[in-house]
Design a protein around this motif. Structure first.
Motif, PDB file in Angstrom:
ATOM      1  N   TRP A  52     -59.973 -38.864   1.474  1.00 45.93           N
ATOM      2  CA  TRP A  52     -59.823 -38.402   3.009  1.00 45.93           C
ATOM      3  C   TRP A  52     -60.573 -37.697   3.254  1.00 45.93           C
ATOM      4  N   VAL A  53     -61.007 -36.826   4.873  1.00 45.09           N
ATOM      5  CA  VAL A  53     -61.585 -36.184   5.260  1.00 45.09           C
ATOM      6  C   VAL A  53     -60.627 -35.080   5.347  1.00 45.09           C
ATOM      7  N   SER A  54     -61.802 -34.008   5.853  1.00 43.75           N
ATOM      8  CA  SER A  54     -61.277 -32.696   6.224  1.00 43.75           C
ATOM      9  C   SER A  54     -62.061 -31.699   7.235  1.00 43.75           C
ATOM     10  N   LEU A  55     -61.576 -31.397   8.212  1.00 41.63           N
ATOM     11  CA  LEU A  55     -62.425 -31.154   9.101  1.00 41.63           C
ATOM     12  C   LEU A  55     -61.973 -29.478   9.127  1.00 41.63           C
ATOM     13  N   ASN A  84     -65.709 -36.910  14.586  1.00 38.51           N
ATOM     14  CA  ASN A  84     -64.469 -37.436  14.046  1.00 38.51           C
ATOM     15  C   ASN A  84     -63.911 -38.469  15.120  1.00 38.51           C
ATOM     16  N   LEU A  89     -63.006 -41.297  11.933  1.00 31.04           N
ATOM     17  CA  LEU A  89     -62.930 -40.618  10.260  1.00 31.04           C
ATOM     18  C   LEU A  89     -61.527 -39.491   9.881  1.00 31.04           C
ATOM     19  N   ALA A  91     -59.980 -37.611  10.518  1.00 30.32           N
ATOM     20  CA  ALA A  91     -59.729 -36.454   9.345  1.00 30.32           C
ATOM     21  C   ALA A  91     -58.747 -35.473  10.341  1.00 30.32           C
ATOM     22  N   LYS A  92     -58.394 -34.676   8.524  1.00 28.85           N
ATOM     23  CA  LYS A  92     -57.538 -33.850   8.938  1.00 28.85           C
ATOM     24  C   LYS A  92     -57.764 -32.483   9.713  1.00 28.85           C
ATOM     25  N   ILE A 105     -67.048 -30.835   7.628  1.00 30.47           N
ATOM     26  CA  ILE A 105     -66.922 -31.882   7.063  1.00 30.47           C
ATOM     27  C   ILE A 105     -67.022 -32.192   5.966  1.00 30.47           C
ATOM     28  N   PHE A 107     -64.967 -34.082   2.808  1.00 29.07           N
ATOM     29  CA  PHE A 107     -64.891 -35.116   1.899  1.00 29.07           C
ATOM     30  C   PHE A 107     -64.213 -35.213   0.759  1.00 29.07           C
TER      31      PHE A 107
END
Length: 275
Positions: A52-55, A84, A89, A91-92, A105, A107
């Motif tokens: 998952w993707v994090s901002l 995003n 993406l 992203a959270k 960003i 991963f």
């Protein structure tokens, strides 16, 4: 804190890192290109859907933790949110996870136990180039500070290897296996035939080892199974006379007698198809 363990917490870490200097107008295309490289890289490894993707944004309540101007931070975070959305993406937003000099960003991947590991990262940095008084001359002849994009695609070699070992349980696909084939002559008099097969396989760019020890064939096969090597080749009197091989595979076990050229074609296709 400070304890070491396995490949995730090591005494010395080998980091793969890179930095691109660009204009503000080039930020989006630069970051999007890096994201595409990350996707291609982890898709090839069979890991892309396991993430998952994090901002990773700043902690707005603690501005003293960061360097740089507030207006630059706002622009960086807005740009990453737009990327995003444009690249879907999903992203959270993770508040307080930014770097000292800018938002990221990140991963996030999961190992076999469900534990999350952050490996690839893209960091947008207005602050550091200004702190070092870096500049370029724009089209109007004006001196302007560049933007720096930090990127790590495989992160650190140690943590990536740990993730791969755990993800595959040591049973790497053929293309990724350090040793793809082990040759096992059943006795001393077939070692030369085994050696000739090994040379043919290596000429075809295959990673092969030969077990010429005096151990029993059963023990040699057991060792290969424990090491989870994709293929093993047994050669004895019957194979030497017919100029072929007896093949065993990790998935199917004993596959019987096959022609060497057919096996080479098969394994090369598996490697090409990333199986």
């Amino acid at each position: 804190p400070g304890e070491i363990g396995g490949l995730n917490r090591v005494i010395a870490i080998t980091v793969e890192d890179g930095h691109a200097f660009c204009q503000i107008s080039q930020i989006k295309s630069e970051i999007k290109n890096i994201i595409k490289i990350i996707k291609d890289f982890y898709t090839a490894l069979g890991l892309w859907e396991n993430h998952w993707v994090s901002l990773s944004f700043r902690d707005y309540k603690s501005p003293e933790k960061y360097i740089g101007e507030i207006k630059d931070w706002k622009q960086c975070e807005r740009t990453l949110e737009e990327i995003n959305d444009e690249m879907k993406l999903n992203a959270k937003k993770c508040i307080g996870e930014a770097a000292l000099y800018g938002p990221k960003i990140d991963f996030m991947f999961r190992d076999v136990t469900g534990k999350e590991i952050q490996i690839p990262t893209i960091q947008l940095d207005f602050a550091t180039p200004k702190a070092f008084k870096l500049s370029y001359t724009d089209k109007k002849g004006k001196s302007v500070a560049p933007v720096m994009v930090h990127r790590a695609i495989l992160g650190s070699y140690e943590r990536l290897l740990a993730l791969l070992i755990e993800h595959f349980g040591g049973a790497f696909p053929v293309w990724l296996s350090p040793v793809q084939i082990v040759l096992m002559p059943i006795s001393e008099k077939f070692k030369e035939y085994g050696k000739s097969i090994m040379e043919t396989l290596r000429e075809n760019k295959l990673r092969v080892e030969i077990n010429n020890s005096d151990e029993s064939l059963g023990k040699k096969i057991s060792q290969v199974q424990k090491q989870k090597i994709p293929y093993s080749i047994i050669v004895g009197e019957k194979e030497a006379k017919a100029k072929n091989i007896a093949l065993r595979s990790r998935e199917k076990g004993n596959e019987g007698t096959v022609e060497l050229e057919k096996f080479i074609s098969r394994i090369k296709k598996e490697i090409e198809d990333k199986q």
